[in-house]
Structure formats: C-alpha cells, structure tokens
Design a protein around this motif. Sequence first.
Motif, PDB file in Angstrom:
ATOM      1  N   ARG A 158      -6.898  86.068 -33.595  1.00 55.75           N
ATOM      2  CA  ARG A 158      -7.559  85.608 -32.360  1.00 55.75           C
ATOM      3  C   ARG A 158      -6.662  85.858 -31.153  1.00 55.75           C
ATOM      4  NH1 ARG A 158      -9.533  81.111 -34.967  1.00 55.75           N
ATOM      5  NH2 ARG A 158      -7.817  79.817 -34.235  1.00 55.75           N
ATOM      6  N   PHE A 159      -5.390  85.559 -31.340  1.00 60.50           N
ATOM      7  CA  PHE A 159      -4.407  85.762 -30.276  1.00 60.50           C
ATOM      8  C   PHE A 159      -4.322  87.254 -29.920  1.00 60.50           C
ATOM      9  CE2 PHE A 159       0.283  86.140 -29.239  1.00 60.50           C
ATOM     10  CZ  PHE A 159       0.202  85.510 -28.009  1.00 60.50           C
ATOM     11  N   THR A 160      -4.340  88.077 -30.956  1.00 56.49           N
ATOM     12  CA  THR A 160      -4.237  89.524 -30.783  1.00 56.49           C
ATOM     13  C   THR A 160      -5.454  90.091 -30.058  1.00 56.49           C
ATOM     14  OG1 THR A 160      -3.057  89.577 -32.879  1.00 56.49           O
ATOM     15  CG2 THR A 160      -3.838  91.684 -32.026  1.00 56.49           C
ATOM     16  N   GLU A 161      -6.595  89.535 -30.411  1.00 58.47           N
ATOM     17  CA  GLU A 161      -7.852  90.012 -29.826  1.00 58.47           C
ATOM     18  C   GLU A 161      -7.814  89.913 -28.306  1.00 58.47           C
ATOM     19  OE1 GLU A 161     -12.313  88.418 -30.042  1.00 58.47           O
ATOM     20  OE2 GLU A 161     -11.119  88.043 -31.840  1.00 58.47           O
ATOM     21  N   LYS A 162      -7.242  88.805 -27.816  1.00 57.88           N
ATOM     22  CA  LYS A 162      -7.172  88.612 -26.366  1.00 57.88           C
ATOM     23  C   LYS A 162      -6.298  89.666 -25.708  1.00 57.88           C
ATOM     24  CE  LYS A 162      -8.375  83.872 -26.626  1.00 57.88           C
ATOM     25  NZ  LYS A 162      -7.828  82.613 -27.116  1.00 57.88           N
ATOM     26  N   MET A 163      -5.213  90.020 -26.379  1.00 57.95           N
ATOM     27  CA  MET A 163      -4.331  91.049 -25.813  1.00 57.95           C
ATOM     28  C   MET A 163      -5.015  92.409 -25.858  1.00 57.95           C
ATOM     29  SD  MET A 163      -0.586  90.107 -27.150  1.00 57.95           S
ATOM     30  CE  MET A 163      -0.979  89.861 -28.855  1.00 57.95           C
ATOM     31  N   ASP A 164      -5.781  92.582 -26.911  1.00 62.13           N
ATOM     32  CA  ASP A 164      -6.475  93.840 -27.107  1.00 62.13           C
ATOM     33  C   ASP A 164      -7.440  94.108 -25.955  1.00 62.13           C
ATOM     34  OD1 ASP A 164      -6.426  95.943 -28.773  1.00 62.13           O
ATOM     35  OD2 ASP A 164      -8.113  95.285 -30.001  1.00 62.13           O
ATOM     36  N   LYS A 165      -7.979  93.031 -25.395  1.00 64.27           N
ATOM     37  CA  LYS A 165      -8.947  93.181 -24.309  1.00 64.27           C
ATOM     38  C   LYS A 165      -8.268  93.579 -23.005  1.00 64.27           C
ATOM     39  CE  LYS A 165     -12.567  90.131 -25.927  1.00 64.27           C
ATOM     40  NZ  LYS A 165     -12.657  88.688 -26.164  1.00 64.27           N
ATOM     41  N   LEU A 166      -6.956  93.444 -22.930  1.00 68.46           N
ATOM     42  CA  LEU A 166      -6.272  93.561 -21.622  1.00 68.46           C
ATOM     43  C   LEU A 166      -6.272  94.918 -20.921  1.00 68.46           C
ATOM     44  CD1 LEU A 166      -3.375  91.016 -21.718  1.00 68.46           C
ATOM     45  CD2 LEU A 166      -5.317  91.104 -20.199  1.00 68.46           C
ATOM     46  N   TYR A 220       5.973  84.043 -31.571  1.00 70.11           N
ATOM     47  CA  TYR A 220       4.751  83.420 -32.056  1.00 70.11           C
ATOM     48  C   TYR A 220       5.176  82.588 -33.266  1.00 70.11           C
ATOM     49  CZ  TYR A 220       0.119  83.099 -34.201  1.00 70.11           C
ATOM     50  OH  TYR A 220      -1.042  82.647 -34.760  1.00 70.11           O
ATOM     51  N   ARG A 244      -5.726  82.824 -36.885  1.00 72.36           N
ATOM     52  CA  ARG A 244      -5.159  82.387 -35.594  1.00 72.36           C
ATOM     53  C   ARG A 244      -4.425  83.556 -34.912  1.00 72.36           C
ATOM     54  NH1 ARG A 244      -0.561  78.988 -33.219  1.00 72.36           N
ATOM     55  NH2 ARG A 244       0.751  79.579 -34.969  1.00 72.36           N
TER      56      ARG A 244
END
Lengths: 153, 170
Positions: A83-91, A68, A80
């Motif tokens: 935000r990137f982490t949040e998407k992974m968190d949803k996985l 990153y 930023r």
Amino acid sequence: MKWTRQDLKSYIQAKAYVDTVLVPLIPVSFEKMDEDMIAIAFQKEVLDIMVLELEKEFKGRILALPPYIYESIDQDEVRRLNRFTEKMDKLPFRHIFYISFDQGWKVKEKDLDGTLIWIPVAKDGDIHAKVTQNMVKDHIQQIRDLIKNYWNS
Amino acid sequence: MSEDKKKQVSRRQFLNYTLTGVGGFMAAGMLSPMLRFAIDPVLKAQGGGDFVAVVEVDKITTEPQRFDFTIEQVDAWYESEVTKSAWVFKQEDGSILALSPICTHLGCVVSWEGSENHPERFYCPCHDGLYYKDGVNVPNTPPTEPLHVYDYKIQDGMLYLGKAKPREEA
Ligand code: FES
C-alpha cells in the motif's frame, strides 16, 4: 537526496530527475532472543551506512527514505508495504527499491510491488573494524552496479 | 485567593528561569565565536591551513585517478570525519588538476571514463552528464557548469588538497 528539509527542497525543484526511491526495511521487535535483537541492531547499522553511501553516490537521482519499520513479516505486513509502495508509484517514481538484510522479505519477494535488494549481512561484528568496512564497501559496489543495471535496462 | 497568588508567583518564577536560561544561552553564543576567533589562527598554523595530505606527487599520472581522503567536518551538532574524493592528474603543462567528483547538475558522483560509450570523458551515471578532461561540462548534457577544482599545494613531495571551488570564469 535524503529525507531532510534541504534535500526535499532540491527534490521538489528537480522531481523530473529523481526517478528512484530507496526504502530501507528495518525490523524492530522486542519479542526475540537477546542475541537476535543485537543481531538486527547490528545489521541495521550496516544497512544505514550502505544507504548513506548509495545516497551520496547517486544523490541527484535517488531519494533515500527514512526506514520503513516492521515487527514481523506476514501477509498483513506485505499488504501494508505494498500500500505504501502504491502511493509512491503514483508520484511517479520509475524505480522503487527496498533494501533489506531480512530473509523474510526474500521469501515473499514475488508478492512485493517494489524491487527487493536483499543483502546477506553478517549477524555480528564491529562496525569500525577493517574487515567489516571492506565487506560493506564490497556490498556497496555491487548494489551500485545493480542499480545502474536497472536504470539502463 | 491564596491559590491564585501562588500560581502567579510560580509563573513569574518560571519566566525568570526561562529568561536566565535564554540569557545564559545568548552569552554562550556570544562567547564561542570570540573563543573560536582566538583559537583558530593557532589551529590553522598547526594544520597547515585546511589542507590535507592526499597522495605522493610521483603517483600522479596524466591519466585521472581517484584518490580518497578524510577531513574533519564540524556542523552545529556533530564533529565527524567525512570521506572526500578527487580526480587528480597532471596536465600537459605539468601542473596538477584536482577535480571534485560531485556532478554540478544534481550532485551524483562522476567517474573518469565511467561509461564505455564516452571515452576520455568524466561521466555522471545519473542523467548522462559529461565533462571534458579539464572538468568543463560538455554542452547539451545536464550539467551547467564545470566540475569544481580543489585548491592544492605541494610540500615535500606530497599533494595537499584544500577546498573545492567553482571554476572561475576565464
Ligand atoms: S546529477 Fe549528474 S547529470 Fe544529473
């Protein structure tokens, strides 16, 4: 597992077993003194090796992402990354580790959504020298234990 | 008109170059296996096959120990040195067993007595995979096959390891 075609195929088959992501945070900037640019390049080389070794050790449970990249650490950059982490968190991944040698992240640690593994890497050295190798091995050993501790807690 | 012609010629030229390029590439592709075929046996004889010296035999105990060694690995793009490991020990009948540390579940690295809760077992920290001392997977843990076994030979008191292979069904 690495971010490669082959490994991602395995990942997709085994998602339930891969509950951890490792995100190397790498600064790239030309607005620095020459020595500082050399230093972050060297530190990046060291970090590459650490990530490679950790991935090898924990292949079946960790997905090691490509770096990153950021220029400098400010509130925008923290947002930023979050935000990137949040998407992974949803996985969902259960453990999201950033790995970095940059003190800037250490200072902002409490604002980060993932878990920071901060390693004080020397600013200069020879990646092929025995001293460096031993230092790196030592760090790897410690990070390995740290990750296992997070898993078991 | 003449503009058009020029274009056509250049396109043909382009095609020509490309085809020559591909042809050359193909020729090289055909050549290199032949070359390898010619050179390989010589290399093998010198290196004693693909075996690598790992440790003196008298250092091997009945307790599994981990030894690291490096091999040359060649893929399509790079030639590189890769570090491999093996868990090596003497079995009851005196023969040597060298196990690959790669978990057969999803590829993490296992260690002998890697968990305090599981003495006398190889343990995988990723999903609690277990193996008996002889490398056979413990039922009802994630791995579905035994740890792979290295080919080995002994020469002048040294243990040499070759390739790790899946355990043959008994
Ligand atoms: S990778 Fe070893 S138990 Fe899953």
